[in-house]
Design a protein around this motif. Structure first.
Motif, short mmCIF file in Angstrom:
data_model
loop_
_atom_site.label_atom_id
_atom_site.label_comp_id
_atom_site.label_asym_id
_atom_site.label_seq_id
_atom_site.Cartn_x
_atom_site.Cartn_y
_atom_site.Cartn_z
N ASN A 31 -56.39 -3.14 -13.55
CA ASN A 31 -55.98 -3.84 -12.30
C ASN A 31 -54.69 -4.57 -12.36
O ASN A 31 -54.28 -5.30 -11.58
N PHE A 32 -54.08 -4.37 -13.65
CA PHE A 32 -52.79 -5.31 -13.90
C PHE A 32 -51.56 -4.59 -13.12
O PHE A 32 -50.58 -5.43 -12.90
N SER A 33 -51.67 -3.31 -13.48
CA SER A 33 -50.40 -2.50 -12.86
C SER A 33 -50.61 -1.64 -11.56
O SER A 33 -51.58 -2.08 -11.17
N GLU A 34 -49.61 -0.95 -11.26
CA GLU A 34 -49.82 -0.19 -9.85
C GLU A 34 -50.50 1.15 -9.95
O GLU A 34 -51.10 1.68 -9.20
N SER A 35 -51.03 1.36 -11.31
CA SER A 35 -52.01 2.84 -11.40
C SER A 35 -52.79 2.42 -12.62
O SER A 35 -52.53 1.77 -13.52
N VAL A 36 -53.74 3.33 -12.84
CA VAL A 36 -54.59 3.26 -13.80
C VAL A 36 -53.86 3.65 -15.22
O VAL A 36 -53.95 3.05 -16.11
N PHE A 37 -53.22 4.82 -15.09
CA PHE A 37 -52.32 5.31 -16.12
C PHE A 37 -51.57 4.52 -16.77
O PHE A 37 -51.06 4.25 -17.80
N ASP A 60 -54.18 14.75 -13.07
CA ASP A 60 -54.07 13.76 -12.26
C ASP A 60 -54.93 12.70 -12.52
O ASP A 60 -54.87 11.39 -12.27
N ASP A 61 -56.24 13.03 -12.71
CA ASP A 61 -57.24 12.15 -12.99
C ASP A 61 -57.94 11.82 -14.46
O ASP A 61 -58.75 11.23 -14.57
N TYR A 79 -60.27 6.33 -12.14
CA TYR A 79 -60.52 6.18 -10.62
C TYR A 79 -59.67 4.99 -10.12
O TYR A 79 -59.36 4.02 -10.80
N THR A 80 -59.36 5.44 -8.72
CA THR A 80 -58.35 4.34 -8.12
C THR A 80 -59.05 3.15 -7.62
O THR A 80 -58.30 2.08 -7.17
N GLY A 81 -60.58 3.21 -7.64
CA GLY A 81 -61.09 2.05 -7.10
C GLY A 81 -60.97 1.83 -5.67
O GLY A 81 -61.64 1.00 -5.01
N ARG A 89 -59.68 -0.68 -9.86
CA ARG A 89 -59.35 0.41 -10.45
C ARG A 89 -59.93 0.35 -12.00
O ARG A 89 -59.92 -0.54 -12.62
N TYR A 90 -60.37 1.71 -12.31
CA TYR A 90 -61.14 1.65 -13.74
C TYR A 90 -61.04 3.15 -14.51
O TYR A 90 -60.55 4.13 -13.75
N ALA A 91 -61.22 3.11 -15.53
CA ALA A 91 -61.36 4.20 -16.30
C ALA A 91 -62.64 4.44 -17.18
O ALA A 91 -63.16 3.28 -17.49
N ILE A 92 -63.18 5.47 -17.39
CA ILE A 92 -64.26 5.82 -18.13
C ILE A 92 -64.03 6.80 -19.19
O ILE A 92 -63.56 8.05 -18.95
#
Length: 379
Positions: A31-37, A60-61, A79-81, A89-92
């Motif tokens: 959640n610190f930047s504009e996107s997960v990547f 894309d995901d 995931y965009t959250g 927003r998070y990643a698994i």
């Protein structure tokens, strides 16, 4: 039925999780930047000097974590959250070998506390009384739906159980521990088994799912535990013989509150679920030191405190001599099966292991038959 709920009819997760050697799941909030990547890229850029890892976008995901020579260690989804607002927003990420599990360890140690959580797919158990034991199995199925199942035994009979999923698929989805089902066997109600089981479920969450909730109503530095599909079903009997339903247990005894539903996925039919069908509890996020101290007793079996220690049952990360769980264990050079912390543990265990090392199943059965035939009859 002796159980008040259909354990196979789960909304999310897996009713029968399978523990697999060297498998694990890790969650990271981004959640610190504009996107997960972008968030992941920045994290691994800053941590490169320590971790020597890099992140690559697959689609894309989808994303992969690789080492310096390009070997893929973890594969994950971003995931965009948009719907799971409790973490943003998070990643698994999923690990499927020992190198991947070691990578999860390294990342979690470097990541800011409260922004990462991981679970290994294993089975552990402990004695919780003279004739009682608790078995906890974490694993996933082919759809990567990870769950944790708690079975409380008296002798060899399952008397109470709980199923914990980690992604809620209701009309207000969320990420984190979600109690799909919890109940006591019909023949064993009235023994306060539900209270005992809930104690261990709550402790398991506190020790393992260290992901901070970002809900507006959540207290600062807290973990969200959710209970779903509450239908006023009887799951226990209290000391007076009165019925304890799932709603009574969660709302009156366990301290849950009604989860405010905003229906991100509105119902298309006329039926609207009751407002008290979902419950939520926020528990304090423990410090890293608290988790570390409790982990010492959770991951080791001691002869002096047999009712306070966890024993590893399934998985390839435990020493065959002292039962400590770790990565990078030494393997027996002959059978390639037995694993040890070091040569000291290997020498300590060799007097037992040498009887079976390198033998086939048939040879072991033949040896056992000879031992049985040579044992004097009690008559």
């Amino acid at each position: 039925s002796d159980w008040p709920v259909d354990w196979e009819n789960v909304q999310c997760g897996n009713a029968n999780p399978i523990a697999r050697d060297n498998h694990g799941t890790m969650w990271m909030t981004c959640n610190f930047s504009e996107s997960v990547f972008q968030d992941l890229s920045e994290f691994f850029r800053m941590a490169h000097g320590k971790l020597h890892l890099k992140v690559e976008r697959i689609s894309d995901d989808r994303v992969a974590i690789k080492n310096a020579v390009g070997k893929e260690l973890l594969n994950g989804f971003m995931y965009t959250g948009e719907y799971e607002a409790n973490v943003g927003r998070y990643a698994i990420f999923e690990a499927t070998d020992e190198a991947g599990c070691e990578t999860i360890f390294k990342i979690s140690a470097f990541c800011q506390w409260g922004y990462c959580a991981f679970l290994f797919h294993d089975t552990i158990e402990r004695h919780v009384g003279q004739e009682k034991k608790l078995r906890v199995t974490t694993g996933s199925d082919r759809k990567q739906d990870i769950s944790t199942k708690f079975d409380l035994y008296i002798r060899d009979i399952v008397v109470a159980r709980c199923l914990l999923a980690y992604k809620d698929m209701s009309k207000d989805p969320s990420i984190g521990p979600t109690i799909e089902m919890i109940a006591v066997h019909k023949k064993y109600r009235g023994l306060k088994l539900l209270e005992e089981l809930w104690f261990w479920v709550k402790r398991f969450v506190e020790d393992n799912f260290t992901l901070e909730s970002l809900n507006n109503e959540a207290p600062a530095r807290s973990i969200q535990i959710k209970a779903t599909r509450l239908t006023n079903t009887e799951i226990e009997v209290d000391e007076t013989g009165s019925t304890v339903t799932d709603k009574r247990f969660f709302y009156e005894w366990a301290g849950f509150s009604i989860r405010r539903q905003i229906h991100l996925f509105p119902s298309t039919d006329r039926f609207q679920p009751p407002i008290d069908e979902e419950a939520v509890l926020y528990v304090a996020l423990p410090s890293k030191q608290d988790v570390r101290e409790r982990a010492e007793t959770r991951f080791y079996e001691g002869e002096a405190n047999e009712f306070k220690q966890w024993k590893h049952v399934k998985g390839s990360r435990h020493c065959w001599a002292c039962s400590s769980i770790r990565l990078g264990l030494l393997r027996c050079s002959r059978c390639k099966l037995a694993q040890y912390c070091n040569t000291t543990c290997q020498k300590k265990h060799f007097k037992y292991h040498k009887q079976w090392c390198g033998k086939t199943r048939e040879q072991v059965q033949e040896d056992l038959a000879q031992i049985w035939d040579s044992t004097p009859s009690s008559s």
